[in-house]
Design an enzyme around this catalytic site. Structure first.
Site, PDB file in Angstrom:
ATOM      1  N   LEU A   1       4.127   1.569  -0.749  1.00 36.42           N
ATOM      2  CA  LEU A   1       4.975   1.568  -1.898  1.00 36.42           C
ATOM      3  C   LEU A   1       4.232   2.022  -3.152  1.00 36.42           C
ATOM      4  CD1 LEU A   1       7.608   0.992  -3.768  1.00 36.42           C
ATOM      5  CD2 LEU A   1       6.693  -1.290  -3.903  1.00 36.42           C
ATOM      6  N   ASN A   2       2.893   1.644  -3.483  1.00 38.87           N
ATOM      7  CA  ASN A   2       1.839   1.990  -4.408  1.00 38.87           C
ATOM      8  C   ASN A   2       1.909   3.643  -4.336  1.00 38.87           C
ATOM      9  OD1 ASN A   2       1.545  -0.797  -4.726  1.00 38.87           O
ATOM     10  ND2 ASN A   2      -0.390  -0.743  -3.643  1.00 38.87           N
TER      11      ASN A   2
ATOM     12  N   ASP B   1       0.874  -1.468   0.093  1.00 33.43           N
ATOM     13  CA  ASP B   1      -0.120  -0.031  -0.083  1.00 33.43           C
ATOM     14  C   ASP B   1       0.769   1.222   0.034  1.00 33.43           C
ATOM     15  OD1 ASP B   1       0.761  -0.475   2.615  1.00 33.43           O
ATOM     16  OD2 ASP B   1      -0.911   0.540   3.496  1.00 33.43           O
TER      17      ASP B   1
ATOM     18  N   ALA C   1     -16.035   5.553  -5.948  1.00 35.30           N
ATOM     19  CA  ALA C   1     -16.287   6.142  -7.188  1.00 35.30           C
ATOM     20  C   ALA C   1     -17.520   7.350  -7.224  1.00 35.30           C
ATOM     21  CB  ALA C   1     -17.346   5.266  -7.982  1.00 35.30           C
TER      22      ALA C   1
ATOM     23  N   ASP D   1      -4.571   3.940  -2.653  1.00 34.31           N
ATOM     24  CA  ASP D   1      -3.104   4.214  -2.485  1.00 34.31           C
ATOM     25  C   ASP D   1      -3.017   5.076  -3.876  1.00 34.31           C
ATOM     26  OD1 ASP D   1      -3.238   2.113  -0.853  1.00 34.31           O
ATOM     27  OD2 ASP D   1      -2.574   0.670  -2.149  1.00 34.31           O
TER      28      ASP D   1
ATOM     29  N   TYR E   1      -2.200 -14.024   1.247  1.00 33.80           N
ATOM     30  CA  TYR E   1      -1.024 -13.357   1.730  1.00 33.80           C
ATOM     31  C   TYR E   1      -0.087 -14.322   2.384  1.00 33.80           C
ATOM     32  CZ  TYR E   1      -3.051  -8.744   1.531  1.00 33.80           C
ATOM     33  OH  TYR E   1      -3.624  -7.531   1.132  1.00 33.80           O
TER      34      TYR E   1
ATOM     35  N   ALA F   1      -5.311  -0.980  -5.385  1.00 33.00           N
ATOM     36  CA  ALA F   1      -4.683   0.533  -5.140  1.00 33.00           C
ATOM     37  C   ALA F   1      -5.076   1.557  -5.689  1.00 33.00           C
ATOM     38  CB  ALA F   1      -3.159   0.302  -5.911  1.00 33.00           C
ATOM     39  N   ALA F   2      -6.734   1.391  -5.463  1.00 34.19           N
ATOM     40  CA  ALA F   2      -7.335   2.659  -5.915  1.00 34.19           C
ATOM     41  C   ALA F   2      -7.020   3.804  -4.926  1.00 34.19           C
ATOM     42  CB  ALA F   2      -9.062   2.517  -5.889  1.00 34.19           C
TER      43      ALA F   2
END
Length: 310
Positions: A32-33, A30, A228, A270, A101, A267-268
């Protein structure tokens, strides 16, 4: 300006479809993104990723990937005995994702740990530090407590702190512990980037209005992400400061148009954080930062994987 993004980087396996037996290899996490999208949004900023990796081939490839995105790797610690974590993404026909994970012994869980106790001195010279609830969750309890105390001292010294609670129940021993850590950070941070669904799940807010009211009391500036429907501006900006232009609590739908297509929602949030911070930290208004974050997220959900090609 120097920004430290502190968190866990993982090897990502992205399955190619609901019934796929092949996967694409990537690297993500998260924070890093957000670091990658922040650097893409504001190339003039020095953005460094702070984590711990091993001495294995995957760690070497990950360092090379991060550096290839223009994100600094000089603050990455090396652990001779640990490896990066791994996760797999599966998406359904609507683009909603699920994760599996393997991260219990990842090197990032040993961040900041030395024989003499936790050491956060590598973070001292940064103008802004960014972290998430996942960053806190993977640290052992004594290190997490010491880190929160260090961040609170940083805030008292007027240091910039950006935080996203990014609540993942499986990473915490119980909800009360997670709520305590997030609440402590909401009080300490100067820029807050919560998500509505996370906040309602963690704090039990009855509805959106209750979440906005609670978050507004902490005093940070930021954005409440609502997918959204677009973000809600948080904080009480100074009307004399051009960097902060307060948005209405309920923005019009046309202010934040939905993505043209949704392929993968990984990643939306992030990527929103990266776009928003990129605008805000380079002097843009709150209005521009909200739109930049929403536009970045709208592009990212239209492609597979957490970090899409440039």
């Amino acid at each position: 300006m120097r920004v430290a993004c502190i968190g866990e980087a993982m090897v990502e396996l992205s399955l190619e479809g609901p019934a796929a037996d092949r996967a694409r290899l990537g690297y993500a996490g998260d924070v890093l993104n957000t670091a990658v999208y922040l650097k893409r949004a504001a190339p003039e900023l020095q953005v460094d990723f702070v984590t711990r990796l091993g001495r294995d081939g995957f760690s070497d490839r990950m360092r090379a990937f991060i550096a290839g995105e223009g994100v600094g790797t000089g603050a990455i610690e090396t652990d001779p005995d640990r490896r990066p974590g791994l996760y797999a993404i599966e998406t359904d026909a609507e683009g909603e994702r699920s994760f599996t994970y393997w991260r219990d012994s990842s090197a990032a869980r040993a961040m900041f740990q030395t024989g003499d106790g936790p050491d956060f001195s590598a973070l001292e010279d940064y103008d802004v530090v960014y972290l998430s609830g996942i960053t806190l969750a993977i640290l052992p309890k004594p290190v997490r407590s010491a880190f929160c105390a260090w961040l609170e001292r940083r805030q008292r010294d007027d240091g910039g702190i950006a935080f996203d609670s990014n609540y993942r129940p499986a990473l915490w021993p119980d909800q009360e512990t997670a709520r305590g850590a997030a609440g402590r950070m909401w009080k300490a941070c100067t820029i807050g980037l919560p998500s509505l669904d996370d906040e309602m799940a963690l704090f039990g807010d009855a509805d959106e209005a209750a979440a906005v009211d609670r978050l507004a009391r902490y005093g940070f500036t930021g954005a409440l992400k609502r997918g959204a429907r677009g973000p809600v501006s948080l904080g009480a900006p100074d009307p004399d400061d051009p960097a902060y232009l307060q948005m209405p609590v309920a923005p019009a739908p046309e202010d934040f148009p939905p993505a043209r297509q949704v392929v993968d929602t990984t990643a939306a949030g992030d990527s929103f954080n990266g776009g928003y911070l990129g605008a805000l930290l380079t002097g843009k208004s709150q209005d521009e930062a909200l739109r930049a974050g929403h536009a970045m997220a709208s592009r990212v959900v239209g492609a597979k994987g957490a970090i899409i090609p440039r």
